[in-house]
Design an enzyme around this catalytic site. Structure first.
Site, PDB file in Angstrom:
ATOM      1  N   CYS A   7       0.827  -1.229   0.000  1.00 41.59           N
ATOM      2  CA  CYS A   7       0.000   0.000   0.000  1.00 41.59           C
ATOM      3  C   CYS A   7       0.848   1.259   0.000  1.00 41.59           C
ATOM      4  CB  CYS A   7      -0.943  -0.017   1.182  1.00 41.59           C
ATOM      5  SG  CYS A   7      -1.960  -1.488   1.203  1.00 41.59           S
ATOM      6  N   HIS A  57      -3.428   6.796   2.265  1.00 39.67           N
ATOM      7  CA  HIS A  57      -3.866   5.494   1.772  1.00 39.67           C
ATOM      8  C   HIS A  57      -5.213   5.184   2.428  1.00 39.67           C
ATOM      9  CE1 HIS A  57      -4.309   1.328   1.090  1.00 39.67           C
ATOM     10  NE2 HIS A  57      -3.860   0.943   2.265  1.00 39.67           N
ATOM     11  N   ASN A  82     -10.265  -0.654   0.765  1.00 39.40           N
ATOM     12  CA  ASN A  82      -8.812  -0.527   0.646  1.00 39.40           C
ATOM     13  C   ASN A  82      -8.357  -1.133  -0.686  1.00 39.40           C
ATOM     14  OD1 ASN A  82      -6.049  -0.946   0.773  1.00 39.40           O
ATOM     15  ND2 ASN A  82      -6.041  -1.643   2.906  1.00 39.40           N
TER      16      ASN A  82
HETATM   17  N1  ACO Z   1     -17.533  -8.401  11.732  1.00 40.53           N
HETATM   18  C1  ACO Z   1     -17.890  -8.550  13.025  1.00 40.53           C
HETATM   19  N2  ACO Z   1     -17.008  -8.803  14.013  1.00 40.53           N
HETATM   20  C2  ACO Z   1     -15.704  -8.888  13.676  1.00 40.53           C
HETATM   21  C3  ACO Z   1     -15.255  -8.736  12.351  1.00 40.53           C
HETATM   22  C4  ACO Z   1     -16.233  -8.496  11.364  1.00 40.53           C
HETATM   23  N3  ACO Z   1     -15.916  -8.331  10.066  1.00 40.53           N
HETATM   24  N4  ACO Z   1     -13.932  -8.875  12.316  1.00 40.53           N
HETATM   25  C5  ACO Z   1     -13.521  -9.093  13.586  1.00 40.53           C
HETATM   26  N5  ACO Z   1     -14.610  -9.104  14.393  1.00 40.53           N
HETATM   27  C6  ACO Z   1     -14.638  -9.306  15.839  1.00 40.53           C
HETATM   28  C7  ACO Z   1     -13.425 -10.011  16.357  1.00 40.53           C
HETATM   29  O1  ACO Z   1     -13.555 -11.399  16.252  1.00 40.53           O
HETATM   30  C8  ACO Z   1     -13.378  -9.536  17.798  1.00 40.53           C
HETATM   31  O2  ACO Z   1     -14.312 -10.281  18.534  1.00 40.53           O
HETATM   32  P1  ACO Z   1     -13.945 -10.728  20.052  1.00 40.53           P
HETATM   33  O3  ACO Z   1     -13.779  -9.423  20.789  1.00 40.53           O
HETATM   34  O4  ACO Z   1     -15.140 -11.524  20.432  1.00 40.53           O
HETATM   35  O5  ACO Z   1     -12.680 -11.512  19.922  1.00 40.53           O
HETATM   36  C9  ACO Z   1     -13.918  -8.105  17.713  1.00 40.53           C
HETATM   37  O6  ACO Z   1     -14.652  -8.019  16.470  1.00 40.53           O
HETATM   38  C10 ACO Z   1     -12.815  -7.049  17.712  1.00 40.53           C
HETATM   39  O7  ACO Z   1     -11.811  -7.447  16.792  1.00 40.53           O
HETATM   40  P2  ACO Z   1     -10.556  -6.564  16.485  1.00 40.53           P
HETATM   41  O8  ACO Z   1      -9.697  -7.272  15.477  1.00 40.53           O
HETATM   42  O9  ACO Z   1      -9.939  -6.114  17.761  1.00 40.53           O
HETATM   43  O10 ACO Z   1     -11.280  -5.297  15.801  1.00 40.53           O
HETATM   44  P3  ACO Z   1     -10.664  -3.911  15.472  1.00 40.53           P
HETATM   45  O11 ACO Z   1     -11.413  -2.835  16.132  1.00 40.53           O
HETATM   46  O12 ACO Z   1      -9.165  -3.907  15.592  1.00 40.53           O
HETATM   47  O13 ACO Z   1     -11.015  -3.783  13.920  1.00 40.53           O
HETATM   48  C11 ACO Z   1      -9.876  -3.970  11.834  1.00 40.53           C
HETATM   49  C12 ACO Z   1     -10.480  -4.714  13.011  1.00 40.53           C
HETATM   50  C13 ACO Z   1     -11.000  -3.186  11.151  1.00 40.53           C
HETATM   51  C14 ACO Z   1      -9.276  -4.959  10.852  1.00 40.53           C
HETATM   52  C15 ACO Z   1      -8.802  -2.974  12.351  1.00 40.53           C
HETATM   53  O14 ACO Z   1      -7.907  -3.638  13.196  1.00 40.53           O
HETATM   54  C16 ACO Z   1      -8.046  -2.328  11.244  1.00 40.53           C
HETATM   55  O15 ACO Z   1      -8.582  -1.617  10.425  1.00 40.53           O
HETATM   56  N6  ACO Z   1      -6.707  -2.524  11.216  1.00 40.53           N
HETATM   57  C17 ACO Z   1      -5.885  -1.967  10.156  1.00 40.53           C
HETATM   58  C18 ACO Z   1      -5.952  -2.900   9.000  1.00 40.53           C
HETATM   59  C19 ACO Z   1      -5.437  -2.318   7.743  1.00 40.53           C
HETATM   60  O16 ACO Z   1      -5.622  -1.156   7.471  1.00 40.53           O
HETATM   61  N7  ACO Z   1      -4.821  -3.170   6.931  1.00 40.53           N
HETATM   62  C20 ACO Z   1      -4.403  -2.834   5.650  1.00 40.53           C
HETATM   63  C21 ACO Z   1      -3.060  -2.175   5.650  1.00 40.53           C
HETATM   64  S1  ACO Z   1      -2.672  -1.727   4.042  1.00 40.53           S
HETATM   65  C22 ACO Z   1      -1.875  -2.974   3.172  1.00 40.53           C
HETATM   66  O17 ACO Z   1      -0.667  -2.989   3.105  1.00 40.53           O
HETATM   67  C23 ACO Z   1      -2.654  -4.033   2.477  1.00 40.53           C
END
Ligand code: ACO
Length: 326
Positions: A109, A251, A281
């Site tokens: 990215c 990004h 994304n």
């Molecule tokens: N729907 C519902 N619940 C979900 C989902 C979903 N799609 N995904 C995870 N959960 C649950 C988890 O299982 C967890 O449940 P638990 O508490 O019972 O264990 C809860 O929601 C919280 O999970 P987290 O992973 O802590 O959620 P978070 O608030 O961190 O959000 C996310 C997850 C959106 C992926 C976030 O961490 C994020 O955006 N991170 C950055 C990711 C990113 O930008 N990546 C791309 C980088 S660019 C590249 O190089 C490709």
């Protein structure tokens, strides 16, 4: 160097959050609250990365007023080429830029920002005058559509800009680029091969690339900590501060990351460019797609100063401070 044209292309078909909620255990509310994403456009089997790139490139060329044969260099930032040997040459052929040398650049990215800075180096040294920079990805090919932690995030698309040599002031005002391989395991699209003996002396592996794996919380923490820092450094090189910016264009990974970075830099929401709700994304494509939309909507005007920042797998991150206008 100056940026004289932009273009973008995204597939017509898309999946809404409600569509996804029928496939995995998630909901529109959860996805919108945690990411700001509403839908993602996805490439069908009839759409290749090279074709999307060529569409974006042709639009950028048209805006710049250059003919394909004026191009000296094509840089294609992608992590999902149609061909592991590279797709830039295919794009060169599709747009008819037969004079241009073309190659791929892989930095996930961060790819578009890294490619833009690379283009500027060729232009500043006088080696090339007209460079096409493309950011394009079809990560839907590599997403595990059963993994609700990642499949909600990614979409497909391509964006392009034309960079040209100019005698009237360099419009890449400052940049900074960083890598940290020690955190590589936070976000991967790794090769996995099975051992295969060719004879008693030689053993190789053959296999495939695996689905994207990601530690979402780690990537989130990394982005919110490192992106403001790298933008500040790029601004410093430009002799500017965040108060001088007309636009912040990050990004498009997650609206929460975008908001947190803007907050840290004390940049108000009217100055933040975001289209993550529409496309999700799109990896290397996200910055040039959002830039092209903002230029065509005449949000970004002649002379406007834009802080761009890419970040992601590697881990890698970087910022380029650019000024729009010929
Ligand atoms: N729907 C519902 N619940 C979900 C989902 C979903 N799609 N995904 C995870 N959960 C649950 C988890 O299982 C967890 O449940 P638990 O508490 O019972 O264990 C809860 O929601 C919280 O999970 P987290 O992973 O802590 O959620 P978070 O608030 O961190 O959000 C996310 C997850 C959106 C992926 C976030 O961490 C994020 O955006 N991170 C950055 C990711 C990113 O930008 N990546 C791309 C980088 S660019 C590249 O190089 C490709």
């Amino acid at each position: 160097m100056t940026i004289t044209g932009s273009g973008s292309a995204t597939p017509d078909q898309f999946l809404s959050n409600n569509d996804l909620a029928l496939m995995v255990d998630t909901s529109d509310e959860w996805i919108k609250a945690r990411t700001g994403i509403g839908k993602r456009h996805l490439a069908s089997s009839s759409v290749s990365l090279s074709q999307l790139s060529a569409q974006a490139a042709s639009k950028a060329l048209e805006m710049s007023g250059l003919a394909p044969n004026d191009l000296d260099l094509i840089l294609l930032a992608t992590s999902s080429p149609d061909d592991l040997f590279g797709s830039a040459c295919q794009v060169q052929s599709l747009i008819g830029a037969s004079r241009a040398v073309a190659f791929d650049l892989t930095a996930a990215c961060s790819g578009f920002v890294f490619a833009l800075v690379t283009a500027a180096q060729y232009i500043r040294t006088g080696s090339y005058r007209n460079v096409l920079v493309i950011g394009a990805d079809i990560l839907s090919r590599w997403v595990d559509w059963n993994d609700r932690g990642t499949c909600i995030l990614f979409g497909d698309g391509a964006g392009a800009i034309v960079c040209q040599a100019t005698e009237t002031g360099d419009r890449l005002l400052g940049f900074e680029m960083c890598s940290d391989g020690s955190q590589n395991s936070s976000l991967n699209l790794g090769y996995q091969g099975l051992e295969k003996s060719l004879n008693t002396k030689a053993e190789i592996t053959q296999g495939n690339y695996q689905f994207i794996t990601m530690n979402g919380r780690e990537v989130y923490r990394f982005a919110v900590a490192k992106v403001p820092e790298v933008i500040e450094k790029a601004l410093y090189h430009a002799g500017l501060s965040a108060a001088d910016l007309d636009w912040l264009l990050l990004h498009q990974a997650n609206q929460r990351i975008i908001d947190a970075v803007a907050d840290r830099l004390k940049i108000t929401s009217e100055k933040v460019i975001s289209n993550v709700a529409e496309y999700g994304n799109t990896s290397a494509a996200s910055i040039p797609i959002a830039l092209d939309e903002a230029i065509r909507q005449r949000k970004v005007k002649d002379g406007d100063i834009i802080a761009t920042s890419g970040f992601g797998a590697g881990l890698s991150w970087g910022s380029a401070i650019i000024q729009w206008g010929k």
